[in-house]
Design a protein around this motif. Sequence first.
Motif, mmCIF file in Angstrom:
data_model
loop_
_atom_site.group_PDB
_atom_site.id
_atom_site.type_symbol
_atom_site.label_atom_id
_atom_site.label_comp_id
_atom_site.label_asym_id
_atom_site.label_seq_id
_atom_site.Cartn_x
_atom_site.Cartn_y
_atom_site.Cartn_z
ATOM 1 N N GLN A 266 0.834 -1.203 0.000
ATOM 2 C CA GLN A 266 0.000 0.000 0.000
ATOM 3 C C GLN A 266 0.873 1.259 0.000
ATOM 4 O OE1 GLN A 266 -3.378 0.112 -0.278
ATOM 5 N NE2 GLN A 266 -3.062 2.315 -0.523
ATOM 6 N N LEU A 267 1.984 1.216 0.742
ATOM 7 C CA LEU A 267 2.904 2.356 0.768
ATOM 8 C C LEU A 267 3.502 2.586 -0.618
ATOM 9 C CD1 LEU A 267 4.447 4.517 2.376
ATOM 10 C CD2 LEU A 267 6.172 2.774 2.893
ATOM 11 N N GLU A 268 3.916 1.506 -1.287
ATOM 12 C CA GLU A 268 4.464 1.639 -2.644
ATOM 13 C C GLU A 268 3.438 2.253 -3.591
ATOM 14 O OE1 GLU A 268 6.119 -1.869 -4.313
ATOM 15 O OE2 GLU A 268 7.309 -2.349 -2.547
ATOM 16 N N LYS A 269 2.189 1.798 -3.457
ATOM 17 C CA LYS A 269 1.121 2.304 -4.316
ATOM 18 C C LYS A 269 0.915 3.806 -4.090
ATOM 19 C CE LYS A 269 -3.794 1.559 -5.316
ATOM 20 N NZ LYS A 269 -5.002 0.798 -4.940
ATOM 21 N N ASP A 270 0.890 4.231 -2.824
ATOM 22 C CA ASP A 270 0.684 5.649 -2.519
ATOM 23 C C ASP A 270 1.845 6.505 -3.011
ATOM 24 O OD1 ASP A 270 -1.710 5.048 -1.378
ATOM 25 O OD2 ASP A 270 -0.964 5.003 0.678
ATOM 26 N N LEU A 271 3.066 5.990 -2.916
ATOM 27 C CA LEU A 271 4.230 6.730 -3.423
ATOM 28 C C LEU A 271 4.163 6.899 -4.934
ATOM 29 C CD1 LEU A 271 7.114 5.198 -1.264
ATOM 30 C CD2 LEU A 271 6.423 7.601 -1.319
ATOM 31 N N SER A 272 3.719 5.836 -5.620
ATOM 32 C CA SER A 272 3.583 5.917 -7.084
ATOM 33 C C SER A 272 2.565 6.969 -7.488
ATOM 34 C CB SER A 272 3.179 4.556 -7.659
ATOM 35 O OG SER A 272 4.151 3.595 -7.377
ATOM 36 N N VAL A 273 1.444 7.002 -6.759
ATOM 37 C CA VAL A 273 0.409 8.005 -7.040
ATOM 38 C C VAL A 273 0.955 9.408 -6.820
ATOM 39 C CG1 VAL A 273 -1.823 8.908 -6.291
ATOM 40 C CG2 VAL A 273 -1.507 6.455 -6.551
ATOM 41 N N LEU A 274 1.714 9.600 -5.733
ATOM 42 C CA LEU A 274 2.290 10.915 -5.428
ATOM 43 C C LEU A 274 3.258 11.348 -6.530
ATOM 44 C CD1 LEU A 274 2.725 13.292 -3.483
ATOM 45 C CD2 LEU A 274 4.496 11.929 -2.349
ATOM 46 N N GLU A 275 4.084 10.410 -6.993
ATOM 47 C CA GLU A 275 5.054 10.755 -8.055
ATOM 48 C C GLU A 275 4.352 11.159 -9.347
ATOM 49 O OE1 GLU A 275 8.635 7.744 -6.597
ATOM 50 O OE2 GLU A 275 7.398 7.265 -8.329
ATOM 51 N N ARG A 276 3.224 10.495 -9.641
ATOM 52 C CA ARG A 276 2.516 10.783 -10.899
ATOM 53 C C ARG A 276 1.704 12.069 -10.818
ATOM 54 N NH1 ARG A 276 0.841 5.464 -10.591
ATOM 55 N NH2 ARG A 276 -1.275 6.191 -10.146
ATOM 56 N N GLU A 277 1.052 12.297 -9.657
ATOM 57 C CA GLU A 277 0.034 13.346 -9.595
ATOM 58 C C GLU A 277 0.367 14.519 -8.668
ATOM 59 O OE1 GLU A 277 -3.382 9.921 -10.200
ATOM 60 O OE2 GLU A 277 -3.654 11.427 -8.653
ATOM 61 N N ASN A 278 1.611 14.590 -8.185
ATOM 62 C CA ASN A 278 1.982 15.667 -7.274
ATOM 63 C C ASN A 278 1.899 17.027 -7.981
ATOM 64 O OD1 ASN A 278 2.984 17.198 -5.199
ATOM 65 N ND2 ASN A 278 5.121 16.596 -5.530
ATOM 66 N N ASP A 279 1.096 17.950 -7.411
ATOM 67 C CA ASP A 279 0.951 19.285 -8.003
ATOM 68 C C ASP A 279 1.811 20.319 -7.288
ATOM 69 O OD1 ASP A 279 -0.305 19.435 -5.607
ATOM 70 O OD2 ASP A 279 -2.242 20.135 -6.376
ATOM 71 N N GLY A 280 2.611 19.866 -6.294
ATOM 72 C CA GLY A 280 3.478 20.792 -5.582
ATOM 73 C C GLY A 280 2.749 21.676 -4.593
ATOM 74 N N GLU A 281 1.439 21.496 -4.478
ATOM 75 C CA GLU A 281 0.668 22.361 -3.580
ATOM 76 C C GLU A 281 -0.123 21.508 -2.590
ATOM 77 O OE1 GLU A 281 -1.574 25.055 -6.005
ATOM 78 O OE2 GLU A 281 0.207 25.914 -6.950
ATOM 79 N N LEU A 282 -1.442 21.792 -2.491
ATOM 80 C CA LEU A 282 -2.239 21.143 -1.448
ATOM 81 C C LEU A 282 -2.264 19.625 -1.590
ATOM 82 C CD1 LEU A 282 -4.087 21.451 0.986
ATOM 83 C CD2 LEU A 282 -6.016 21.713 -0.581
ATOM 84 N N TYR A 283 -2.435 19.104 -2.822
ATOM 85 C CA TYR A 283 -2.517 17.666 -3.038
ATOM 86 C C TYR A 283 -1.244 16.982 -2.553
ATOM 87 C CZ TYR A 283 -2.833 13.121 -5.255
ATOM 88 O OH TYR A 283 -2.858 11.777 -5.477
ATOM 89 N N GLY A 284 -0.101 17.580 -2.901
ATOM 90 C CA GLY A 284 1.170 16.994 -2.493
ATOM 91 C C GLY A 284 1.339 16.964 -0.994
ATOM 92 N N VAL A 285 0.923 18.038 -0.311
ATOM 93 C CA VAL A 285 1.032 18.095 1.147
ATOM 94 C C VAL A 285 0.178 17.012 1.807
ATOM 95 C CG1 VAL A 285 0.568 19.503 3.187
ATOM 96 C CG2 VAL A 285 1.594 20.549 1.158
ATOM 97 N N LEU A 286 -1.067 16.873 1.336
ATOM 98 C CA LEU A 286 -1.969 15.871 1.907
ATOM 99 C C LEU A 286 -1.438 14.457 1.673
ATOM 100 C CD1 LEU A 286 -5.433 17.382 0.907
ATOM 101 C CD2 LEU A 286 -4.417 17.316 3.186
ATOM 102 N N SER A 287 -0.921 14.212 0.466
ATOM 103 C CA SER A 287 -0.380 12.882 0.156
ATOM 104 C C SER A 287 0.817 12.563 1.038
ATOM 105 C CB SER A 287 0.033 12.807 -1.318
ATOM 106 O OG SER A 287 -1.097 12.931 -2.148
ATOM 107 N N LEU A 288 1.675 13.583 1.271
ATOM 108 C CA LEU A 288 2.831 13.367 2.138
ATOM 109 C C LEU A 288 2.403 13.053 3.571
ATOM 110 C CD1 LEU A 288 5.308 16.096 0.856
ATOM 111 C CD2 LEU A 288 5.679 13.625 0.840
#
Length: 433
Positions: free
Chosen positions: A76-98
Amino acid sequence: MKLCVIIPLCALITLTQQVPPQDQCVCDLTNSEKAFPHDKLSTVEDNASKCNSNITPKKTLELESLMLGLERRLPQLEKDLSVLERENDGELYGVLSLLVIENELTEIKQLMDKLNMTSLRHQHLTTDTTEQRLKRDLDQCKDEHHPTPHPTQPPQGICPHGKFVNITGPGVYTAGEYPGSYMYGAWGRDPKPAVGKENWYWLVMLTSSNVYSNYIRLYSSLSSLIVGVSVPGNVLIHSSNPTTNTVQGPNVVLYGDALYYNCYNKYDVCRFNLSTKTVTTMQLPEGTRFNSKGNFCRLDECYPYTDLDLATDESGVWVIYTTTQDFGNLVLSKVEEGEPPTLNQTWHTSVYKQAVTNTFMACGVLYATRYVSKEVEEIFYSFDTSTGVEKFDIGIFIRKMSPNIYSLNYSPVDQMLHAYCNSFMVSYKVLFE
């Protein structure tokens, strides 16, 4: 524990009789043997008590649960990291994912800390036990000049493993090659494999209407089954599905390189020889319920086409069913190998089949399960074929990974219980005394 010591009287005492002038008899007792070692016995009892308190199925289950939790968290951690790498917008989405990933890492670290502490305790226990056992073995080697040979087989009616006391696991939990595709089926090992197939596993999926199948799928090892690499692949019973003498229902077993199952549209047991690719049949008693009229059930649901349940144990193949003359109670018969197979001794029980979700055999004892909740199944009933004794208070619980167990097979090769649950293959360790 009783200690019985028989020692010749002459070896224990020296008896001297004296007759004083007053005509009184006085006896002097001299013990020529060492005093009974009460202190050593007390030490042994303390060690045994400590060992029993440390080595329990509950603590083994705790370790397995931690391992299973870790296995689930890491993907699950690997999956979430992959999603973050693909869809990180550098703003709110990235902060929440982190933040989500940080929480997952914290939980994984906690699991690993618990696992390390548990493993450390087990290592200390293993070291202490090994030292004590080595000392005991050295003492026995020094003292025993005429060892008694052990019998090659246990007495008739006695389980070679001891009394069945618990279930731990799951040890294996996999969707195999076809995740979510085939809800009903069965899998396991051949207790009497052909030469070269000792490590093979088999799988039968109901590929037509969740009721029928026309082949068995083979895997050269457990790891091959888990990752979904089938070698040598499928062995066809017939090119059509369903048709005469193909598989009906999920309760099948492999024994002696032959598949035993409920024949299509009959109350017969079919035996498919994997080497010769031939099918022979054995008819059950008149009145045997079939075609989904004598199913396993829970309160609000029955499992279709589970009229006949085939099972294996240390002694061979069994068939569990019900008849009209038994008013729906479970009937158990021993199946003898051969082409065709033959029906041997039969036992009649007092447990109603539709109050049961599944059955399996171990050491000549029939065990039945019932549905408790989506997470728990209970082994509640047993019938001992050697004594005829029934018990309704077994109280052994199975931790489920899916709500329904559609087939349950015991493997006497490694004392594992193989369950097929909503397209998942799950295994549990059977613990004996």
